[in-house]
Design an enzyme around this catalytic site. Structure first.
Site, PDB file in Angstrom:
ATOM      1  N   GLN A 162       1.169 -16.568 -26.095  1.00 28.27           N
ATOM      2  CA  GLN A 162       1.631 -16.691 -24.713  1.00 28.27           C
ATOM      3  C   GLN A 162       2.390 -15.441 -24.307  1.00 28.27           C
ATOM      4  O   GLN A 162       2.923 -14.724 -25.155  1.00 28.27           O
ATOM      5  CB  GLN A 162       2.596 -17.878 -24.564  1.00 28.27           C
ATOM      6  CG  GLN A 162       1.909 -19.217 -24.431  1.00 28.27           C
ATOM      7  CD  GLN A 162       2.844 -20.296 -23.925  1.00 28.27           C
ATOM      8  OE1 GLN A 162       4.052 -20.217 -24.078  1.00 28.27           O
ATOM      9  NE2 GLN A 162       2.273 -21.334 -23.326  1.00 28.27           N
ATOM     10  N   TRP A 187       3.530 -31.324 -25.369  1.00 24.52           N
ATOM     11  CA  TRP A 187       3.401 -30.360 -26.462  1.00 24.52           C
ATOM     12  C   TRP A 187       3.289 -31.099 -27.785  1.00 24.52           C
ATOM     13  O   TRP A 187       4.239 -31.737 -28.236  1.00 24.52           O
ATOM     14  CB  TRP A 187       4.622 -29.428 -26.495  1.00 24.52           C
ATOM     15  CG  TRP A 187       4.690 -28.563 -25.278  1.00 24.52           C
ATOM     16  CD1 TRP A 187       4.005 -27.400 -25.081  1.00 24.52           C
ATOM     17  CD2 TRP A 187       5.460 -28.772 -24.095  1.00 24.52           C
ATOM     18  NE1 TRP A 187       4.293 -26.881 -23.842  1.00 24.52           N
ATOM     19  CE2 TRP A 187       5.186 -27.702 -23.209  1.00 24.52           C
ATOM     20  CE3 TRP A 187       6.340 -29.773 -23.672  1.00 24.52           C
ATOM     21  CZ2 TRP A 187       5.765 -27.593 -21.957  1.00 24.52           C
ATOM     22  CZ3 TRP A 187       6.920 -29.661 -22.421  1.00 24.52           C
ATOM     23  CH2 TRP A 187       6.625 -28.586 -21.574  1.00 24.52           C
ATOM     24  N   VAL A 222      11.281 -26.097 -14.421  1.00 30.92           N
ATOM     25  CA  VAL A 222      11.089 -25.405 -13.135  1.00 30.92           C
ATOM     26  C   VAL A 222      11.025 -26.434 -12.010  1.00 30.92           C
ATOM     27  O   VAL A 222      10.677 -27.590 -12.226  1.00 30.92           O
ATOM     28  CB  VAL A 222       9.784 -24.552 -13.120  1.00 30.92           C
ATOM     29  CG1 VAL A 222       9.923 -23.330 -14.002  1.00 30.92           C
ATOM     30  CG2 VAL A 222       8.572 -25.379 -13.508  1.00 30.92           C
ATOM     31  N   ARG A 271       0.470 -25.544 -31.374  1.00 32.00           N
ATOM     32  CA  ARG A 271       0.338 -26.905 -30.844  1.00 32.00           C
ATOM     33  C   ARG A 271      -0.635 -27.661 -31.725  1.00 32.00           C
ATOM     34  O   ARG A 271      -1.738 -27.184 -31.997  1.00 32.00           O
ATOM     35  CB  ARG A 271      -0.167 -26.869 -29.408  1.00 32.00           C
ATOM     36  CG  ARG A 271       0.853 -26.214 -28.498  1.00 32.00           C
ATOM     37  CD  ARG A 271       0.404 -26.185 -27.066  1.00 32.00           C
ATOM     38  NE  ARG A 271       1.333 -25.375 -26.276  1.00 32.00           N
ATOM     39  CZ  ARG A 271       1.214 -25.160 -24.983  1.00 32.00           C
ATOM     40  NH1 ARG A 271       0.214 -25.692 -24.324  1.00 32.00           N
ATOM     41  NH2 ARG A 271       2.098 -24.412 -24.346  1.00 32.00           N
ATOM     42  N   HIS A 309       5.893 -23.213 -27.153  1.00 32.09           N
ATOM     43  CA  HIS A 309       5.718 -22.291 -26.028  1.00 32.09           C
ATOM     44  C   HIS A 309       6.771 -21.183 -26.162  1.00 32.09           C
ATOM     45  O   HIS A 309       7.663 -21.278 -27.009  1.00 32.09           O
ATOM     46  CB  HIS A 309       5.827 -23.011 -24.670  1.00 32.09           C
ATOM     47  CG  HIS A 309       7.041 -23.879 -24.493  1.00 32.09           C
ATOM     48  ND1 HIS A 309       7.306 -24.570 -23.340  1.00 32.09           N
ATOM     49  CD2 HIS A 309       8.087 -24.165 -25.325  1.00 32.09           C
ATOM     50  CE1 HIS A 309       8.433 -25.250 -23.464  1.00 32.09           C
ATOM     51  NE2 HIS A 309       8.932 -25.016 -24.663  1.00 32.09           N
ATOM     52  N   ALA A 359       9.721 -18.308 -13.317  1.00 34.11           N
ATOM     53  CA  ALA A 359       9.287 -18.145 -14.696  1.00 34.11           C
ATOM     54  C   ALA A 359       7.813 -18.481 -14.762  1.00 34.11           C
ATOM     55  O   ALA A 359       7.280 -19.202 -13.909  1.00 34.11           O
ATOM     56  CB  ALA A 359      10.083 -19.064 -15.618  1.00 34.11           C
TER      57      ALA A 359
HETATM   58  N1  PHE Z   1       5.952 -23.214 -21.203  1.00 33.28           N
HETATM   59  C1  PHE Z   1       4.924 -23.804 -20.381  1.00 33.28           C
HETATM   60  C2  PHE Z   1       3.763 -24.183 -21.302  1.00 33.28           C
HETATM   61  O1  PHE Z   1       3.676 -23.752 -22.392  1.00 33.28           O
HETATM   62  C3  PHE Z   1       4.433 -22.838 -19.331  1.00 33.28           C
HETATM   63  C4  PHE Z   1       5.481 -22.485 -18.332  1.00 33.28           C
HETATM   64  C5  PHE Z   1       6.308 -21.408 -18.524  1.00 33.28           C
HETATM   65  C6  PHE Z   1       5.621 -23.225 -17.198  1.00 33.28           C
HETATM   66  C7  PHE Z   1       7.267 -21.062 -17.601  1.00 33.28           C
HETATM   67  C8  PHE Z   1       6.563 -22.901 -16.241  1.00 33.28           C
HETATM   68  C9  PHE Z   1       7.385 -21.817 -16.469  1.00 33.28           C
HETATM   69  O2  PHE Z   1       2.906 -24.958 -20.911  1.00 33.28           O
END
Ligand code: PHE
Length: 335
Positions: free
Chosen positions: A211, A151, A254, A197, A171, A296
């Protein structure tokens, strides 16, 4: 004896000659002003012989209200004449004020929200300016962790107070942590919002994106629930024939992690990252990770809008070119 009848006739005659607001004003000064004709008559009443005073006084006061009414009536008459005149033809068709329509991202975001609501999800929002701790550390991305490079972060300038570092959220995932602080399972929530970003733009990347985060926590949830939920969502949005693929991907919060791609103009376009919520995050929230599991996901609204409307370059969305935006007038009312 003052001839009030003659005075009234004279006042009315000159009032009839007043043709505009300025004329009315000077008439008011001449007749009803501090040195006006009628005012002098009223002032003179006290010098009259005692037997004339009551009649002249009463008559002059009556005349005063008669003239005040007359000037108001004349004013309305003049106004009416202006609006009846040729300057305003009320029979002409009106000019329609330009009517905007919702931005394609708003349309898409609302459609996606509705789809998740129908599937039983709650909708909440979170802050755009976020603490480093929530955006990174508590998602298992400590300072110095290479995953931070995923990021390109826009930091809020340090104000020198020694307080915690702030950034524009990269995010919507920090809301996973914030939501877990406040709620107990079963949890089924989505979080739409803008993320930032600092990355070079190309046809599929912008420095700002919308998002929709999803978080589901309950007993006995497996990867099959994740797949089933996201595939059902994608089919609802793009129709039953959409081609999808899950591939392994890595996100520190995750385990396992995956990305979901959909077929777009012969290529695969990644529309979301997802995975099973890391057991440490569940434990940090004070829940027993042997009992509670969940998944998620974070999906890009712009990417979905591109697919939905056939937009080939993501940068169109924020160029503010009205010719582009007008193409979405036809979708007015679809959100
Ligand atoms: N937050 C991650 C992104 O912006 C996406 C994501 C969200 C991945 C939730 C896994 C679980 O790239």
């Amino acid at each position: 004896m003052v001839d009030l009848a003659a005075l009234e006739a004279e006042a009315r005659e000159s009032l009839a000659e007043a043709g505009d607001e300025a004329g009315l004003e000077s008439w008011r000064i001449d007749w009803l002003g501090r040195r006006g004709r009628l005012t002098s008559v009223l002032r003179g009443v006290r010098d009259l012989p005692a037997d004339e005073r009551p009649a002249v006084g009463a008559g002059a006061n009556r005349l005063k209200s008669v003239l005040e009414e007359a000037v108001t009536a004349r004013q309305l008459e003049l106004l009416a004449a202006v609006s009846d005149g040729p300057a305003l033809d009320v029979s002409l068709p009106g000019r329609r004020p330009p009517l905007g329509s919702l931005h394609p991202i708003t349309l898409t975001r609302r459609m996606m929200e509705r789809t998740f609501r129908d599937m039983g999800f709650d909708v909440v929002e979170g802050p755009d300016v976020e603490l480093e701790e929530y955006n990174f550390d508590r998602l298992r991305i400590p300072a110095g962790h290479p995953a931070r490079d995923m990021w390109d972060t826009i930091w809020v300038a340090d104000d020198g107070s020694g307080g915690p570092r702030q950034l524009l959220r990269t995010h919507t995932s920090p809301m996973q942590i914030r939501y877990l602080e406040r709620r107990q399972p079963p949890i089924r929530v989505i979080v739409p919002g803008t993320c930032y970003r600092y990355e070079a733009t190309d046809a599929t990347h912008e420095w700002m994106l919308t998002q929709i985060e999803g978080l589901v926590i309950d007993e006995d949830l497996s990867f099959a629930h994740l797949k089933g939920t996201l595939e059902a969502f994608v089919r609802r949005v793009f129709g039953p024939d959409i081609e999808t693929r899950f591939r392994c991907d890595y996100f520190p919060f995750v385990e396992p992690g995956a990305e979901l791609g959909v077929r777009w103009q012969g290529d695969w376009l990644e529309v979301l990252g997802c995975g099973m919520v890391h057991p440490e995050i569940i434990a940090d929230a004070g829940l027993d990770p042997d009992r509670f599991t969940g998944f998620a996901f974070g999906m890009g609204v712009e990417r979905v809008a591109m697919l939905r409307y056939g937009v080939r370059d993501i940068r169109h969305f924020y160029r503010n070119d009205v010719r582009f935006l007008r193409e979405f007038d036809q979708f007015r009312g679809t959100a």
